[in-house]
Design a protein around this motif. Structure first.
Motif, PDB file in Angstrom:
ATOM      1  N   ASP A 266     100.922  56.773 -35.318  1.00 40.39           N
ATOM      2  CA  ASP A 266     101.857  55.807 -35.996  1.00 40.39           C
ATOM      3  C   ASP A 266     101.766  56.054 -37.500  1.00 40.39           C
ATOM      4  OD1 ASP A 266     103.200  54.265 -33.600  1.00 40.39           O
ATOM      5  OD2 ASP A 266     101.257  54.326 -33.300  1.00 40.39           O
ATOM      6  N   MET A 267     100.542  56.028 -37.974  1.00 38.33           N
ATOM      7  CA  MET A 267     100.310  56.157 -39.353  1.00 38.33           C
ATOM      8  C   MET A 267     100.547  57.500 -39.860  1.00 38.33           C
ATOM      9  SD  MET A 267      96.857  53.669 -39.809  1.00 38.33           S
ATOM     10  CE  MET A 267      96.037  54.192 -38.696  1.00 38.33           C
ATOM     11  N   ASP A 268     100.075  58.490 -39.265  1.00 38.10           N
ATOM     12  CA  ASP A 268     100.701  59.847 -39.731  1.00 38.10           C
ATOM     13  C   ASP A 268     102.073  60.117 -39.627  1.00 38.10           C
ATOM     14  OD1 ASP A 268      97.907  61.010 -40.331  1.00 38.10           O
ATOM     15  OD2 ASP A 268      97.707  62.123 -38.488  1.00 38.10           O
ATOM     16  N   TYR A 269     102.761  59.433 -38.422  1.00 38.62           N
ATOM     17  CA  TYR A 269     104.239  59.573 -38.266  1.00 38.62           C
ATOM     18  C   TYR A 269     104.641  58.841 -39.550  1.00 38.62           C
ATOM     19  CZ  TYR A 269     109.076  58.892 -36.862  1.00 38.62           C
ATOM     20  OH  TYR A 269     110.323  58.757 -36.860  1.00 38.62           O
ATOM     21  N   SER A 270     104.132  57.968 -39.932  1.00 40.10           N
ATOM     22  CA  SER A 270     104.536  57.022 -41.093  1.00 40.10           C
ATOM     23  C   SER A 270     104.940  58.189 -42.426  1.00 40.10           C
ATOM     24  CB  SER A 270     103.909  55.987 -41.328  1.00 40.10           C
ATOM     25  OG  SER A 270     104.354  55.158 -42.629  1.00 40.10           O
ATOM     26  N   SER A 271     103.746  58.750 -42.374  1.00 36.20           N
ATOM     27  CA  SER A 271     103.611  59.650 -43.559  1.00 36.20           C
ATOM     28  C   SER A 271     104.358  60.647 -43.638  1.00 36.20           C
ATOM     29  CB  SER A 271     102.121  60.129 -43.781  1.00 36.20           C
ATOM     30  OG  SER A 271     101.318  59.212 -43.841  1.00 36.20           O
ATOM     31  N   ILE A 272     104.874  61.434 -42.610  1.00 39.89           N
ATOM     32  CA  ILE A 272     105.718  62.346 -42.316  1.00 39.89           C
ATOM     33  C   ILE A 272     107.098  61.720 -42.295  1.00 39.89           C
ATOM     34  CG2 ILE A 272     106.767  63.831 -40.490  1.00 39.89           C
ATOM     35  CD1 ILE A 272     103.809  63.940 -39.352  1.00 39.89           C
ATOM     36  N   ARG A 273     107.449  60.690 -41.781  1.00 34.36           N
ATOM     37  CA  ARG A 273     108.934  60.339 -41.750  1.00 34.36           C
ATOM     38  C   ARG A 273     109.346  59.786 -43.063  1.00 34.36           C
ATOM     39  NH1 ARG A 273     113.046  59.269 -42.830  1.00 34.36           N
ATOM     40  NH2 ARG A 273     114.514  58.111 -41.571  1.00 34.36           N
ATOM     41  N   TRP A 274     108.605  59.021 -43.810  1.00 34.42           N
ATOM     42  CA  TRP A 274     109.119  58.198 -44.938  1.00 34.42           C
ATOM     43  C   TRP A 274     108.866  58.951 -46.083  1.00 34.42           C
ATOM     44  CZ3 TRP A 274     112.545  55.385 -42.989  1.00 34.42           C
ATOM     45  CH2 TRP A 274     112.183  54.707 -41.668  1.00 34.42           C
ATOM     46  N   SER A 275     108.162  59.936 -46.099  1.00 33.19           N
ATOM     47  CA  SER A 275     108.050  60.917 -47.247  1.00 33.19           C
ATOM     48  C   SER A 275     108.102  62.350 -46.957  1.00 33.19           C
ATOM     49  CB  SER A 275     106.753  60.720 -48.095  1.00 33.19           C
ATOM     50  OG  SER A 275     106.654  61.536 -49.231  1.00 33.19           O
ATOM     51  N   ASP A 276     108.740  63.080 -47.827  1.00 33.72           N
ATOM     52  CA  ASP A 276     108.637  64.672 -47.579  1.00 33.72           C
ATOM     53  C   ASP A 276     107.568  65.646 -48.400  1.00 33.72           C
ATOM     54  OD1 ASP A 276     109.876  64.612 -49.784  1.00 33.72           O
ATOM     55  OD2 ASP A 276     111.704  65.424 -49.072  1.00 33.72           O
ATOM     56  N   LYS A 277     106.732  64.484 -48.817  1.00 34.83           N
ATOM     57  CA  LYS A 277     105.485  65.167 -49.758  1.00 34.83           C
ATOM     58  C   LYS A 277     104.353  65.602 -48.641  1.00 34.83           C
ATOM     59  CE  LYS A 277     106.427  62.213 -53.802  1.00 34.83           C
ATOM     60  NZ  LYS A 277     105.841  60.988 -54.942  1.00 34.83           N
TER      61      LYS A 277
END
Length: 480
Positions: A149-160
């Motif tokens: 869920d935390m990796d997905y958060s990093s992927i979904r809410w940013s494209d950096k």
């Protein structure tokens, strides 16, 4: 301003640390609690007694030399790719705290909502070019699956680009699968990595199963491995800085060596997370002279071995966004800049020695990072900046407030910090005696309001959700 990093060690001192580290490698050795690594090391001729490995110094240096001095990490938006190496100063948000804090809701357990908010803030500021997954722990979610869920958060809410959460082999492999879905398969992320992974030896001188399993997984997939000894002078390392640095060299270089055993030329970094132990409380003390020495010396040692360097950050021990937090953070950020650091975790939002991700501290750190970015740019010497024509026009006694040159450039060359205000006492009193922390509360909310959702391909998102749902239905239960 800083044409080259600051070297605080003489060449003789570097070699003295190196020689002691090599002696430790060969005579004391390290414990490696991971059978695949023991088998590989035996095949490479290292001396093995149970889990104790005594390393040949020539073998270690030969393997370290195979690691690249720089590498690229792709963003979901390829315009945001980062190049790591040469003092690249890649700053990112805080990561790892079990608690979150702000003036509105107070200190509380971390959750996915707070995590998402940190990721959105990181995406919204151009000063942070990389996202750190695990900004705060999503403690309300299942411990065996919340890393996704935390990796997905990093992927979904940013494209950096980002650093993956993985703190074990299964978590690391989940991170690899998620990145593969986003970027078009394992071959694509092997060609240009999609994230960085952090591994910490169990200092002093132990490589435990969970970290080794993650190291092997990331190296096999050709994702950069940031090998970071976590040393506490007087706790997990000698109380003396020079003695502790020899432990750091041993742990960092053995980690890089094992990365190269798994996959030759895989990207790996020399990391430093080094501070002193406060003997009054048993807690880490950040922002001390020892912490500064360690960042500067760590950067110099990384350059000596031809490796990119991870170190420093906006670290502090303070329990509040106060003068102590500002002083300790300034000390650490100065060292981070002058050390020629390549990757900087925890650059914004760190509080309470890393136990808390603070939104007000995030705003404070962003303003400090803006100053340090300006310092790194140095003094300009264009004809316009030399201002000869304006000086001649104004002459003796001229008031430069009236100069067209001032009106044209003051916003660019004299930026007014929105957090560190300069009103006189009477004006400040009339304004309600607003504290820095209160102003910071307003600023992080303004920054969040500027956030623009980068979006995600619906087909990719569907595949990510399907993978996570499958893993949640049959999670790998790890021993804590």
């Amino acid at each position: 301003m800083f044409e080259k990093p600051l070297d605080i060690l003489t060449e003789e001192q570097v070699l003295k640390i190196h020689d002691q580290a090599m002696t430790i490698l060969e005579e004391t050795g390290t414990d490696v609690l991971y059978e695949p690594a023991i088998e590989m090391l035996a095949k490479h001729g290292q001396k093995i007694e149970g889990t104790r490995v005594r390393w040949d110094r020539e073998f270690v240096m030969e393997m370290v030399a195979k690691a690249p001095s720089s590498f690229t990490v792709r963003g979901r938006n390829r315009d945001r790719d980062i190049h790591v190496g040469g003092g690249s100063q890649i700053w990112m948000n805080v990561g790892g705290p079990p608690f979150a804090s702000d003036l509105d809701e107070g200190r509380r357990s971390g959750n996915l909502e707070a995590h998402d908010r940190f990721i959105k803030l990181t995406h919204a500021t151009p000063l942070l070019r990389c996202v750190q997954s695990g900004a705060v722990e999503a403690v309300e979610l299942d411990v065996n699956t919340r890393h996704m869920d935390m990796d997905y958060s990093s992927i979904r809410w940013s494209d950096k680009p980002y650093t993956a959460y993985g703190t074990s082999g299964p978590k690391a492999r989940d991170g690899i699968e998620l990145a593969s879905i986003v970027h078009g398969g394992r071959d694509a992320i092997a060609e240009t990595p999609a994230f960085m992974g952090i591994v910490n030896p169990n200092s002093p001188l132990i490589w435990d199963f969970r970290m080794m399993d993650a190291l092997f997984a990331w190296a096999e997939a050709n994702q950069p491995v940031v090998v970071t000894p976590f040393l506490l002078a007087g706790g997990t390392a000698p109380v003396s800085v020079s003695g502790a640095l020899s432990i750091q060299v041993v742990e960092a270089l053995t980690g890089v060596t094992m990365v190269q055993m798994v996959r030759e030329n895989a990207p790996a970094m020399y990391g430093s997370f080094f501070t002193s132990l406060d003997m009054r409380t048993g807690s880490p003390a950040f922002g001390t002279p020892e912490s500064v020495f360690a960042v500067l010396a760590g950067g110099q040692l990384a350059r000596h071995y031809g490796l990119p360097f991870r170190g420093g950050g906006g670290l502090c021990s303070s329990n509040a966004v106060d003068a102590q937090a500002a002083a300790e953070t300034q000390m650490m950020l100065w060292a981070t800049l002058m050390a020629g650091t390549d990757v900087v975790l925890h650059a914004a939002g760190w509080l309470e020695g890393g136990l808390v991700g603070s939104f007000e501290k995030f705003a404070l750190d962003i303003e400090l990072l803006g100053w340090f970015k300006r310092l790194s740019e140095g003094i300009g010497f264009t004809d316009e900046e030399m201002a000869m024509e304006t000086i001649q026009q104004m002459g003796p006694g001229g008031l430069y407030l009236e100069a067209e040159h001032t009106m044209n450039h003051f916003k660019e060359w004299l930026p007014m910090n929105p957090l560190f205000l300069t009103p006189d006492y009477s004006t400040w009193d009339t304004m309600g005696r607003t504290s820095t922390e209160q102003t910071a509360n307003v600023l992080w909310k303004k920054l969040l309001d500027t956030y623009e959702d980068p979006g995600i391909d619906p087909a990719v998102d569907e595949e990510l959700q399907a993978y996570m749902a499958k893993r949640r239905s049959d999670p790998v239960v790890e021993e804590e």
